[in-house]
Scaffold this active site. Structure first.
Site, PDB file in Angstrom:
ATOM      1  CB  CYS A   1      37.062 122.023  85.424  1.00  0.00           C
ATOM      2  SG  CYS A   1      37.554 121.135  83.949  1.00  0.00           S
TER       3      CYS A   1
ATOM      4  CE  LYS B   1      33.510 107.957  94.039  1.00  0.00           C
ATOM      5  NZ  LYS B   1      32.180 108.394  93.597  1.00  0.00           N
TER       6      LYS B   1
ATOM      7  CD  GLU C   1      43.927 117.293  85.015  1.00  0.00           C
ATOM      8  OE1 GLU C   1      43.689 118.507  84.926  1.00  0.00           O
ATOM      9  OE2 GLU C   1      44.843 116.736  84.395  1.00  0.00           O
TER      10      GLU C   1
ATOM     11  N   GLY D   1      40.402 117.515  96.414  1.00  0.00           N
ATOM     12  CA  GLY D   1      41.797 117.353  95.978  1.00  0.00           C
ATOM     13  C   GLY D   1      42.756 117.573  97.144  1.00  0.00           C
TER      14      GLY D   1
ATOM     15  N   GLY E   1      38.137 116.528  90.165  1.00  0.00           N
ATOM     16  CA  GLY E   1      37.024 116.953  91.010  1.00  0.00           C
ATOM     17  C   GLY E   1      37.324 118.300  91.634  1.00  0.00           C
ATOM     18  CB  SER E   2      35.681 120.040  94.381  1.00  0.00           C
ATOM     19  OG  SER E   2      35.802 119.063  95.379  1.00  0.00           O
ATOM     20  CB  THR E   3      40.037 123.150  94.802  1.00  0.00           C
ATOM     21  OG1 THR E   3      40.133 123.465  93.409  1.00  0.00           O
ATOM     22  CG2 THR E   3      41.306 123.576  95.500  1.00  0.00           C
TER      23      THR E   3
ATOM     24  CD  GLU F   1      34.961 125.099  89.863  1.00  0.00           C
ATOM     25  OE1 GLU F   1      35.099 124.460  90.907  1.00  0.00           O
ATOM     26  OE2 GLU F   1      35.339 124.694  88.755  1.00  0.00           O
TER      27      GLU F   1
HETATM   28  P1  NDP Z   1      33.932 116.426  93.987  1.00  0.00           P
HETATM   29  O1  NDP Z   1      35.340 116.726  94.377  1.00  0.00           O
HETATM   30  O2  NDP Z   1      32.876 116.605  94.991  1.00  0.00           O
HETATM   31  O3  NDP Z   1      33.825 114.906  93.516  1.00  0.00           O
HETATM   32  C1  NDP Z   1      34.675 114.349  92.535  1.00  0.00           C
HETATM   33  C2  NDP Z   1      34.733 112.856  92.756  1.00  0.00           C
HETATM   34  O4  NDP Z   1      35.366 112.580  94.006  1.00  0.00           O
HETATM   35  C3  NDP Z   1      33.353 112.207  92.838  1.00  0.00           C
HETATM   36  O5  NDP Z   1      33.436 110.911  92.290  1.00  0.00           O
HETATM   37  C4  NDP Z   1      33.117 112.151  94.323  1.00  0.00           C
HETATM   38  O6  NDP Z   1      32.169 111.196  94.704  1.00  0.00           O
HETATM   39  C5  NDP Z   1      34.506 111.808  94.840  1.00  0.00           C
HETATM   40  N1  NDP Z   1      34.774 112.166  96.212  1.00  0.00           N
HETATM   41  C6  NDP Z   1      34.081 113.001  97.032  1.00  0.00           C
HETATM   42  N2  NDP Z   1      34.668 113.058  98.244  1.00  0.00           N
HETATM   43  C7  NDP Z   1      35.761 112.247  98.193  1.00  0.00           C
HETATM   44  C8  NDP Z   1      36.784 111.887  99.125  1.00  0.00           C
HETATM   45  N3  NDP Z   1      36.825 112.382 100.359  1.00  0.00           N
HETATM   46  N4  NDP Z   1      37.758 111.039  98.736  1.00  0.00           N
HETATM   47  C9  NDP Z   1      37.764 110.537  97.473  1.00  0.00           C
HETATM   48  N5  NDP Z   1      36.811 110.828  96.553  1.00  0.00           N
HETATM   49  C10 NDP Z   1      35.830 111.673  96.905  1.00  0.00           C
HETATM   50  O7  NDP Z   1      33.671 117.229  92.677  1.00  0.00           O
HETATM   51  P2  NDP Z   1      32.355 117.264  91.822  1.00  0.00           P
HETATM   52  O8  NDP Z   1      31.902 115.889  91.477  1.00  0.00           O
HETATM   53  O9  NDP Z   1      31.420 118.174  92.486  1.00  0.00           O
HETATM   54  O10 NDP Z   1      32.887 117.880  90.449  1.00  0.00           O
HETATM   55  C11 NDP Z   1      32.994 119.199  90.253  1.00  0.00           C
HETATM   56  C12 NDP Z   1      34.428 119.663  90.443  1.00  0.00           C
HETATM   57  O11 NDP Z   1      35.292 118.958  89.563  1.00  0.00           O
HETATM   58  C13 NDP Z   1      34.562 121.127  90.074  1.00  0.00           C
HETATM   59  O12 NDP Z   1      35.316 121.799  91.044  1.00  0.00           O
HETATM   60  C14 NDP Z   1      35.308 121.080  88.743  1.00  0.00           C
HETATM   61  O13 NDP Z   1      36.037 122.214  88.471  1.00  0.00           O
HETATM   62  C15 NDP Z   1      36.161 119.868  88.900  1.00  0.00           C
HETATM   63  N6  NDP Z   1      36.540 119.350  87.589  1.00  0.00           N
HETATM   64  C16 NDP Z   1      37.843 119.513  87.183  1.00  0.00           C
HETATM   65  C17 NDP Z   1      38.236 119.118  85.919  1.00  0.00           C
HETATM   66  C18 NDP Z   1      39.665 119.265  85.493  1.00  0.00           C
HETATM   67  O14 NDP Z   1      40.049 118.610  84.533  1.00  0.00           O
HETATM   68  N7  NDP Z   1      40.459 120.102  86.129  1.00  0.00           N
HETATM   69  C19 NDP Z   1      37.288 118.510  84.987  1.00  0.00           C
HETATM   70  C20 NDP Z   1      35.968 118.355  85.520  1.00  0.00           C
HETATM   71  C21 NDP Z   1      35.624 118.777  86.788  1.00  0.00           C
HETATM   72  P3  NDP Z   1      30.586 111.524  94.647  1.00  0.00           P
HETATM   73  O15 NDP Z   1      30.328 112.551  93.633  1.00  0.00           O
HETATM   74  O16 NDP Z   1      30.014 110.246  94.270  1.00  0.00           O
HETATM   75  O17 NDP Z   1      30.209 111.985  96.006  1.00  0.00           O
END
Ligand code: NDP
Length: 484
Positions: free
Chosen positions: A297, A189, A263, A246, A241-243, A394
């Site tokens: 990130c 996704k 990650e 996660g 994605g975000s902490t 962040e």
């Molecule tokens: P989010 O955690 O909001 O979203 C990441 C993904 O998870 C999106 O596809 C999102 O959907 C989906 N998502 C949201 N809520 C849920 C849930 N409850 N269950 C499952 N999936 C869900 O992060 P962001 O998109 O805002 O990305 C930014 C974050 O990602 C930053 O904190 C950044 O540091 C981190 N990041 C980490 C990296 C790494 O390698 N460590 C690399 C790149 C980014 P949708 O967006 O469609 O709502």
């Protein structure tokens, strides 16, 4: 001697990449079992160009039933894909890599239109690296026994993969390539605001003849992601994605047999010693924080400058950011493109306000920016300390918090004083300092005299609240294998 003022005397002529040859459909459906299919929800959401506020296309929203279909298709495909000769698996993955290369320009333009990043970055970083990940892991497909001798590596099964919006195609490549190279099948996704290049990748996958169901791409928002996480027939969750999300995922899969790699976020320390090559270091600071508008990130969002050179570094930094071009992502001169979404711009502005309210000294150069779209000028915060919110949290935008230090032990302590542990940078001419810092900094990746360099052969990942597991290199394969 008269001073060369690039801002006043030199204006670059615009060099905008043409979008005439980009073919986008009005509506994009889900990619399940090798076909584009309508979602059961019958709902679509808009994907918007963050530089113009224009709707570029409509994207299908997958619901629970769609996720179930995608997982079932992945499970069916797993039975034959995992048994296919590894060399044959590799051939499909090589083909996908080559097809991305052939369509690199188209992908770069769509990535910039959909996500707001400067075309120079999508053209020179995102798309070539995405192709390289497929090339790299294609090569490993038939060599897993050499990579993990005497361990009898076997694929895990169906992987649910959820990615963020900052490097849409690249993150898809990071996830899909190692998973299928190991014989797994996937349900991926992309993020709601940047689904287009993943769906374009689906077109390539369909054209490549990859067996149906090996890769399924489902679109939607957080709820769609949660349906993948909670599906009972998923063997592994790979999340970037975000902490906060996660942590939610960790809770949801606790007590199940699902494996996971997370990650997550970061707050990278970029450390400049007095013996560094200052001009190179200033360029390194710029690249560390303003690359991809700071939506990175591992961005070097905390700068530590040794006190004896602080004045000169800050002066040069202010001069340099005054020459950065903020604007149209499709213009090849642009350094800082559009902020990915209105929501993210509001988050960044909230942090800028907090930074000022807490007493930080702000510096932003004057930029002429369009009334339409989401923009944030490069921003420095001076006179901040470890307890300031802009130092601790962040921001995920072009905002740099600057502190000074006197000794190496002091800077190690300050750099490690964060809940995150993803990345760091060290600028010094002395190899011994580099070795000391790489050992003592609590960060998954430490760059020396450079920053934000990525390579498929090199593992990437974090400690503490930056998550666990590694992507890239052999480590990235291991995360998709079990050993018998
Ligand atoms: P989010 O955690 O909001 O979203 C990441 C993904 O998870 C999106 O596809 C999102 O959907 C989906 N998502 C949201 N809520 C849920 C849930 N409850 N269950 C499952 N999936 C869900 O992060 P962001 O998109 O805002 O990305 C930014 C974050 O990602 C930053 O904190 C950044 O540091 C981190 N990041 C980490 C990296 C790494 O390698 N460590 C690399 C790149 C980014 P949708 O967006 O469609 O709502």
């Amino acid at each position: 001697m008269s001073k060369l003022n690039l801002n006043k005397t030199w204006n670059y002529a615009t060099a905008t990449e043409s979008t005439n040859h980009i073919l986008l459909k009005e509506k994009y459906d889900l990619f399940i079992n090798g076909e584009f299919v309508k979602s059961n929800s019958k709902k679509y959401f808009d994907t918007i160009n963050p530089a113009t506020d224009e709707v570029i296309a409509k994207i299908a929203e997958a619901n629970k039933k769609d996720i179930d279909l995608a997982v079932k298709s992945a499970r069916r495909a797993f039975r034959s894909w995992s048994k296919l000769k590894a060399k044959e698996r590799g051939k499909y993955i090589f083909r996908i890599a080559r097809m991305i290369q052939e369509r690199a320009k188209e992908f770069a333009i769509i990535e910039s239109m959909d996500g707001g990043k400067p075309i120079r970055e999508s053209r020179d970083v995102d798309i070539p690296l995405a192709a390289n990940h497929f090339f790299y892991y294609a090569g490993w497909s038939d060599k897993l026994d050499c990579a993990f001798p005497n361990q009898n590596p076997k694929p895990l099964g169906v992987a649910g993969q959820i990615i963020p919006w900052n490097f849409p195609l690249l993150m898809a490549a990071w996830k899909i390539a190692p998973a299928i190279a190991c014989g797994n099948t996937v349900v991926l996704k992309p993020a709601e605001t940047t689904s287009l290049t993943a769906l374009k990748l689906a077109e390539i996958i369909q054209e490549s003849g990859l067996p149906k169901g090996v890769v399924n791409i489902v679109t939607g928002a957080g709820n769609t992601g949660a349906e993948i996480v909670n599906h009972p027939d998923i063997d592994k969750i790979a999340f970037t994605g975000s902490t906060n999300v996660g942590k939610l995922i960790q809770k949801s899969i606790a007590g199940t047999k699902k494996k996971s790699t997370l990650e997550l976020g970061g707050k990278g320390a970029n450390i400049i010693f007095e013996d560094s090559a200052i001009d190179q270091a200033v360029e390194g600071i710029i690249n560390a924080i303003f690359f991809n508008q700071g939506h990175v990130c591992c961005a070097g969002s905390r700068l530590f400058v040794q006190e004896s050179i602080a004045d000169i570094v800050i002066k040069k930094l202010k001069e340099r950011i005054s020459s950065l071009i903020v604007g149209n992502p499709l213009d090849k001169n642009t350094d800082i493109g559009a902020i990915n979404s209105k929501e993210q711009l509001a988050t960044i502005n909230k942090y800028i306000k907090i930074g000022q309210e807490e007493g930080g000294e702000i510096y932003q150069p004057k930029c002429s920016i369009s009334k339409k779209g989401n923009w944030c000028p490069p921003t420095l915060f001076l006179n901040v300390s470890q307890s300031h919110t802009v130092v601790q949290e962040e921001i995920f935008g072009p905002v740099l918090a600057i502190q000074t230090f006197r000794t190496i032990d002091e800077v190690i302590e300050k750099a490690n004083n964060t809940p995150f542990g993803l990345s760091a940078g060290v600028w010094t001419e002395k190899g011994s300092k580099i070795f000391k810092l790489t050992q003592e900094l609590n960060a998954g990746v430490v760059w020396a005299n450079t920053y934000n360099k990525f390579d498929p052969t090199s593992p990437f990942g974090g400690f503490k609240e930056s998550g666990f597991g590694r992507e890239g290199g052999l480590h990235g394969l291991k995360a998709y294998l079990k050993f018998e």
